[in-house]
Scaffold this active site. Structure first.
Site, short mmCIF file in Angstrom:
data_model
loop_
_atom_site.label_atom_id
_atom_site.label_comp_id
_atom_site.label_asym_id
_atom_site.label_seq_id
_atom_site.Cartn_x
_atom_site.Cartn_y
_atom_site.Cartn_z
N ILE B 70 0.85 -1.19 0.00
CA ILE B 70 0.00 0.00 0.00
C ILE B 70 0.89 1.25 0.00
CG2 ILE B 70 -1.87 1.24 1.22
CD1 ILE B 70 -2.65 -1.64 0.31
N CYS B 129 7.89 -1.19 7.99
CA CYS B 129 7.08 -1.35 6.78
C CYS B 129 8.02 -1.62 5.60
CB CYS B 129 6.26 -0.10 6.48
SG CYS B 129 5.34 -0.30 4.94
N ILE B 190 4.83 -9.99 14.34
CA ILE B 190 5.74 -9.50 13.31
C ILE B 190 5.00 -8.60 12.32
CG2 ILE B 190 7.23 -11.54 13.40
CD1 ILE B 190 5.86 -12.65 10.90
#
Lengths: 261, 302
Positions: B70, B129, B190
């Site tokens: 995303i 991320c 995680i």
């Protein structure tokens, strides 16, 4: 109302090679709007994400929904095996749908290409309540003579067909069919592959008429949470304020001039 | 029977939370589940300014899970505080805000703004991320970088901080220890595992970003192992996540050492997963006469 539920397959048949027609008994039919979609889930736990499939038709007493879909992979291949009476996991009804009021009393093009044809059926039915049948010009494009849903569509408007191989109607695409039949409209509503939608966007801009197009994108949640299915927009989207609207919730229907496709 | 769990002085009514990025700020799934029944809503990552995110396709299905890239699309902290926080305040659940940034200064700016909002119970710092090119993961894959950013954020944060760890490292215990040593109040793990999928018919990557973060039930054993290892390496509490689909999965994480759990990708598959997990944990506790949920944390027989 949005709900995930185990619904029941009322019937299923093959409409054309790889194209399946399933009626699903569900109370979600009550609120279903033309252009909205369902997320359909597989039983196979290795294919977890829902398949977004547009609503093709709602039955008269609003107790069942019809989806017409193409086998595109493992998930839809599984759906095609479902028989009447079997359960089917669905989430719906999703998306904004087409606003039929914008076509009140007007001449309209309903344009569908390939597996974008099915949502035009419920839309055509709904438009009969706001404009005359002769104003509803349904322009649909197929690859070949497998012109699925043609008879259904003919009940609700004038149907013009384009086929890529020229076997039925105009040889070429929906734009060629408009040209060949010298058709005109005040408003366009469309669903189909991206090149077709781009052509429609350009046509509508030239003709200075509004076009409402239904977009498709890979989705994960279907409800606006994951931000997976976005489209670039002219105005800031109201969720993230970054000109990226969510197709599943802000759409799938957008006015063509509002999106960058 | 007591399902409460306490992390860094914050008491949650039950251990079930939402994994950042899979639940927005609760508005969308609030149509399906009663947010009051959740231990906490962990929000989608928010940065100092709006981020547009990555090109599409952003998601793809893989066996038993999914890939996403995303790219942390978000409206920025100001819109978030005006809109999302007031929405969440209506509910009797804890609010944990996930914070993302491209530089230490970005993180600090968001952390300081959130410091003025007492309704926010904890901050989860996203240094893991895999889908943004700058910042984020760069802080989460090297122990010294993780130590430095944790220490810096800790100086500015009014709320306790949770460092969200990346599984894309050689030794998770090294990262867990670095975060703890720098003052982190808790860990969550995680984050997604970096993956790739190729569409062989079109000869293109399934995801525009080429790589994406893998989540879903297929990654659960990796996540359980890492939670177990981290729990044995540090004293601070751990929020476990990675492919939790039901209460049995959640209990596995708790037995491995988690004080709480988050539901992520499975929200997309079943929007009722969170509350089903709450109910299922309750049933498990009844079945095995567990008086306090906290008795289960790390209770795997060794």
């Amino acid at each position: 109302m949005k709900q995930k539920q185990t619904a029941v397959v009322a019937s299923q048949r093959e409409l054309a090679p790889m194209i399946y027609d399933m009626w699903i008994e569900s109370d979600l039919a009550k609120d279903a709007l033309p252009g909205q979609f369902l997320c359909v889930y597989t039983r196979n736990k290795s294919t977890l994400l829902p398949r977004p499939i547009s609503i093709c038709e709602v039955n008269e007493d609003k107790s069942a929904l019809r989806i017409v879909y193409r086998i595109a992979g493992q998930g839809t291949a599984e759906f095609a095996t479902y028989k009447a009476g079997e359960p089917v996991e669905i989430l719906g009804t999703l998306g904004n749908g087409f606003n039929v009021e914008v076509a009140a009393g007007k001449k309209v093009f309903l344009m569908g290409g390939g597996i974008g044809v099915p949502p035009m059926l419920q839309l055509a039915k709904a438009l009969n309540a706001v404009t005359a049948k002769e104003n509803i010009q349904i322009v649909v494009g197929y690859r070949d003579n497998q012109t699925f849903l043609r008879e259904d569509l003919e009940k609700y408007g004038q149907v013009y067909i384009a086929t890529e191989d020229g076997s039925v109607g105009t040889k070429g695409n929906v734009m060629n069919a408009i040209e060949e039949n010298a058709l005109q409209a005040d408003v366009i509503m469309a669903c189909g592959p991206m090149p077709m939608l781009r052509a429609i966007k350009g046509y509508a801009e030239n003709a200075d008429i509004p076009a409402y197009i239904s977009l498709e994108e890979h989705m994960a949640c279907g409800v606006g949470a994951c931000l997976g299915c976005v489209v670039k927009t002219k105005e800031k989207d109201h969720h993230s304020h970054v000109n990226n609207a969510r197709i599943c919730t802000d759409g799938p229907v957008f006015e063509a001039k509002e999106v960058d496709i | 029977m007591n399902m409460q769990t306490t992390i860094a002085g914050v008491t949650f009514k039950n251990p079930v939370m939402t994994a950042s990025g899979t639940f927005g700020s609760g508005m969308e799934y609030g149509e399906f589940v009663d947010l009051n029944q959740l231990g906490a809503v962990v929000t989608k990552g928010v940065a100092n300014v709006p981020w547009p995110g990555n090109p599409t396709p952003r998601v793809a299905e893989v066996y038993g899970g999914m890939l996403n890239a995303i790219g942390l699309q978000n409206p920025g902290i100001d819109v978030f505080m005006d809109r999302d926080i007031p929405f969440l305040k209506q509910y009797d659940t804890k609010i944990i805000v996930n914070v993302c940034g491209k530089s230490v200064e970005d993180y600090v700016e968001v952390v300081e703004k959130l410091g003025d909002e007492p309704a926010v119970s904890m901050l989860e710092i996203n240094v893991s991320c895999p889908n943004v090119t700058e910042g984020a993961i760069a802080f989460g894959q090297k122990a010294d970088a993780l130590y430095n950013i944790t220490e810096e954020i800790k100086k500015h944060a009014k709320q306790p901080i949770i460092m969200k760890l990346s599984p894309n490292v050689t030794d998770i215990t090294e990262m867990a220890k670095a975060a703890e040593a720098a003052g982190a109040d808790a860990l969550s793990l995680i984050n997604t595992i970096t993956g790739m999928k190729i569409d062989i018919h079109r000869r293109k990557f399934a995801i525009a970003n080429k790589t994406g973060g893998m989540s879903g039930p297929a990654i659960k054993p990796v996540a359980v192992r890492m939670v177990y290892q981290a729990a044995h390496a540090v004293q601070i509490p751990i929020i476990g996540m990675g492919g939790i689909a039901n209460a049995e999965d959640a209990i596995e994480f708790i037995l491995a050492g988690a004080s709480a759990v988050s539901i992520g990708a499975m929200n997309f598959v079943n929007p009722y997963t969170t509350i089903e997990v709450v109910k299922g944990i309750e049933d498990y506790m009844k079945r095995y006469n567990v008086e306090n949920l906290t008795d289960l944390t790390g209770a795997v027989d060794v």
